[in-house]
Motif scaffolding. Structure first.
Motif, mmCIF file in Angstrom:
data_model
loop_
_atom_site.group_PDB
_atom_site.id
_atom_site.type_symbol
_atom_site.label_atom_id
_atom_site.label_comp_id
_atom_site.label_asym_id
_atom_site.label_seq_id
_atom_site.Cartn_x
_atom_site.Cartn_y
_atom_site.Cartn_z
ATOM 1 N N LEU A 253 0.815 -1.218 0.000
ATOM 2 C CA LEU A 253 0.000 0.000 0.000
ATOM 3 C C LEU A 253 0.850 1.269 0.000
ATOM 4 C CD1 LEU A 253 -2.788 -1.078 2.515
ATOM 5 C CD2 LEU A 253 -3.058 -0.716 0.057
ATOM 6 N N LEU A 254 1.927 1.290 0.774
ATOM 7 C CA LEU A 254 2.701 2.525 0.887
ATOM 8 C C LEU A 254 3.485 2.851 -0.380
ATOM 9 C CD1 LEU A 254 4.031 2.566 4.558
ATOM 10 C CD2 LEU A 254 2.159 3.861 3.542
ATOM 11 N N ILE A 255 4.026 1.846 -1.055
ATOM 12 C CA ILE A 255 4.781 2.138 -2.280
ATOM 13 C C ILE A 255 3.905 2.865 -3.309
ATOM 14 C CG2 ILE A 255 5.850 1.090 -4.318
ATOM 15 C CD1 ILE A 255 7.205 -0.886 -2.511
ATOM 16 N N PRO A 256 2.749 2.334 -3.682
ATOM 17 C CA PRO A 256 1.936 3.058 -4.673
ATOM 18 C C PRO A 256 1.356 4.363 -4.137
ATOM 19 C CG PRO A 256 0.757 1.134 -3.871
ATOM 20 C CD PRO A 256 2.156 1.028 -3.341
ATOM 21 N N GLN A 257 0.949 4.403 -2.873
ATOM 22 C CA GLN A 257 0.348 5.627 -2.345
ATOM 23 C C GLN A 257 1.366 6.764 -2.282
ATOM 24 O OE1 GLN A 257 -1.198 4.005 1.335
ATOM 25 N NE2 GLN A 257 -3.271 3.884 0.531
ATOM 26 N N LEU A 258 2.574 6.464 -1.828
ATOM 27 C CA LEU A 258 3.594 7.512 -1.766
ATOM 28 C C LEU A 258 4.040 7.930 -3.164
ATOM 29 C CD1 LEU A 258 5.712 6.335 1.301
ATOM 30 C CD2 LEU A 258 3.884 8.042 1.205
ATOM 31 N N PHE A 259 4.011 7.000 -4.119
ATOM 32 C CA PHE A 259 4.262 7.368 -5.511
ATOM 33 C C PHE A 259 3.179 8.332 -5.993
ATOM 34 C CE2 PHE A 259 3.660 6.742 -10.089
ATOM 35 C CZ PHE A 259 4.956 6.946 -10.563
ATOM 36 N N GLY A 260 1.941 8.089 -5.557
ATOM 37 C CA GLY A 260 0.844 8.987 -5.918
ATOM 38 C C GLY A 260 1.032 10.376 -5.345
ATOM 39 N N THR A 261 1.499 10.464 -4.106
ATOM 40 C CA THR A 261 1.778 11.773 -3.502
ATOM 41 C C THR A 261 2.882 12.494 -4.272
ATOM 42 O OG1 THR A 261 1.126 10.995 -1.305
ATOM 43 C CG2 THR A 261 2.523 12.939 -1.398
ATOM 44 N N TYR A 262 3.933 11.767 -4.575
ATOM 45 C CA TYR A 262 5.087 12.323 -5.300
ATOM 46 C C TYR A 262 4.670 12.874 -6.659
ATOM 47 C CZ TYR A 262 9.596 12.176 -7.813
ATOM 48 O OH TYR A 262 10.704 12.471 -8.575
ATOM 49 N N THR A 263 3.949 12.082 -7.421
ATOM 50 C CA THR A 263 3.564 12.507 -8.770
ATOM 51 C C THR A 263 2.486 13.585 -8.736
ATOM 52 O OG1 THR A 263 2.065 10.597 -8.849
ATOM 53 C CG2 THR A 263 4.222 10.360 -9.902
ATOM 54 N N ALA A 264 1.605 13.562 -7.726
ATOM 55 C CA ALA A 264 0.579 14.605 -7.622
ATOM 56 C C ALA A 264 1.217 15.970 -7.377
ATOM 57 C CB ALA A 264 -0.400 14.274 -6.500
#
Length: 507
Positions: A253-264
């Protein structure tokens, strides 16, 4: 590879060939998709910068994993899915509560994954080949993703496991490339013109911790058993399975979610995520982004759709799992179109996850309390009474329902809904909580406390006594009244009769 024939019936010991590594693979690979990545965007859309977004997502995820992960141990003992297993506490008909909650959770997340993945596919295809972005393009892309998803879900667990194992490697590489692709535009500051959603920092931070962080693990409260029922407790200890569940959920969960924060933040995606993500992508990353949107969506939605098929199979025992999967696939696809053409992403996502978290949390808490109180012992045959369209058994209680357990869940869910705050609805109890959404905390506490107070200890429970002379033989002995170490070989699956409960597992 043959189509899986098992529905929610008990998995024979000979077929329980998966292990903790498979569990990690399926939780990691299936979650590396845009349907999970987009949750990392939510704190940014609420007006938070990098560190506030990261801490809210991490905190909420860790709290959710602590509550959710022990549920995986229940199906390790019962060899069936979690909603069916909950019949030990809610009754063999009362476990329909878990089936409905699981069906709604999976339905929403399946639609969300196909929706976000499809939007990114259309956007990348527009930049790559000039594909028009009107309603027809979205319709065709959504239909294609849904068709691919159905194939994986119908073939079942073994195919989905292999797909998740491949995605765990492939999607990690694609997301790693994404870090490089968006590095030039990355900033730690909040997106301009995006004020705090709730007016100030801490209420918004707490709201993000629930909506973006906690909601991730809660989505698995009925799903974990779909995978651990294929793991044999005779070969793998509960502690190893619990650790694998924690690892798979946290990393997955954290890998994709933090990637989402980064790209957002890099794409300045305050109001929308899919459009800015595609627009900010360098040309060389468009093909990897298209692959990630397609493969990741199929992997994640496939598992969700598989779970939906099991839940509908549990609700309608006459339906086969494959037929049930086709039905729920059509419904999920309809929700995709509804989400795209009739709502905006932030409003739909936030409202959905908060409402379902409020409803699902008391069910999970009651199920965990019952599991611990009963020492992790189950009568596997008695759990299948409803599926066999029979009556009686040790979990029959009152006409197949445990009224006090069901009432405890209903009151907990009602309190949660009365304390929830969404863009579409605000509960009346918010005035007592200072406008802060405490719905999942209140629903879990109320449901759990009521269940603990209203139900007698396992040693004094006498389920099934209202139906003397029932058709199943299990009514003569209950796991609640057995002394430690005794067995009922005629009704229990291997490895389920003397395995200690969750507290002992975690040691």
């Amino acid at each position: 590879m043959a189509i899986e024939q098992r529905g929610v019936d008990t998995i024979p010991e000979a077929e329980r060939t998966s292990g903790p590594r498979d569990l990690v693979s399926i939780l990691l690979g299936s979650n590396l998709c845009l349907g999970v990545i987009v949750f990392g965007w939510l704190p940014v859309s609420f007006g938070l910068g990098l560190w506030a977004s990261v801490t809210s997502v991490v905190t909420g995820t860790l709290v959710g994993v602590a509550v959710t992960a022990p549920l995986a141990l229940i199906s390790l003992r019962t060899a069936t899915n979690l909603s069916t297993s909950s019949g030990a506490f809610f009754g063999v008909r009362g476990r329909l509560v878990g089936s409905v909650v699981g069906l709604l959770l999976s339905l929403g997340y399946t639609a969300l994954t196909l929706w976000i993945g499809g939007d990114v596919m259309v956007g990348t295809l527009e930049r790559l080949v000039g594909l028009p972005t009107g309603g027809l393009a979205h319709t065709l892309v959504y239909a294609l993703l849904a068709a691919l998803t159905v194939v994986g879900a119908v073939y079942g667990y073994r195919l989905l496991l292999k797909l998740s194992q491949a995605l765990a490697v492939g999607m990690t590489l694609l997301l790693g490339l994404g870090l490089l692709a968006y590095a030039g535009d990355f900033t730690t500051a909040a997106v301009p013109d995006t004020p705090y959603l709730l007016g100030s920092f801490w209420p918004t931070w707490l709201f993000a911790a629930v909506a973006a962080g906690l909601s991730g693990p809660v989505a698995f409260i009925t799903l974990l058993g779909d995978y651990t029922r294929y793991i044999s407790p005779a070969k793998h200890s509960p502690r190893k399975v619990w650790r694998a569940t924690c690892l798979g959920l946290v990393v997955g969960l954290l890998i994709p979610q933090l990637f989402g924060t980064y790209t957002a933040l890099a794409a300045r995606g305050g109001v929308e995520y899919a459009g800015p993500l595609v627009a900010a992508s360098p040309a060389w990353y468009l093909v990897p982004l298209l692959i990630a949107a397609t493969a990741g969506s199929v992997g994640n939605a496939g598992l969700m759709l598989y779970s939906m098929g099991l839940d509908l199979d549990a609700i309608l025992p006459k339906a086969t799992r494959a037929r049930a999967t086709l039905v729920v696939a059509a419904v999920a696809t309809a929700f995709v179109f509804l989400g795209h053409f009739a709502s905006d992403a932030q409003t739909a996502m936030t409202s959905f996850v908060l409402l379902l978290t409020a409803i699902g949390t008391p069910w999970a808490v009651i199920t965990l309390i019952g599991h611990v109180r009963h020492g992790g012992r189950y009568d596997a045959e008695a759990l299948q009474v409803y599926n066999k369209r029979s009556r009686g058994g040790v979990y029959w209680y009152t006409a197949g329902w445990h009224p006090r357990a069901t009432a405890s869940w209903a009151l907990g869910a009602a309190v949660g809904l009365a304390a929830v705050s969404t863009p579409l609805y605000e509960g009346p109890l918010l005035a007592l909580t200072g406008g802060i959404d405490c719905s999942f905390v209140l629903s879990g506490i109320v449901g759990g406390v009521l269940y603990a107070v209203l139900t007698p200890s396992p040693a004094r429970e006498t389920p099934g006594t209202d139906t003397p002379g029932t058709e199943t033989a299990e009514t003569t002995k209950t796991p609640e009244t057995e002394k430690p170490g005794t067995k009922t070989p005629e009704t229990k699956t291997p490895g389920t009769e003397t395995v200690p409960g969750v507290l002992a597992d975690r040691g």
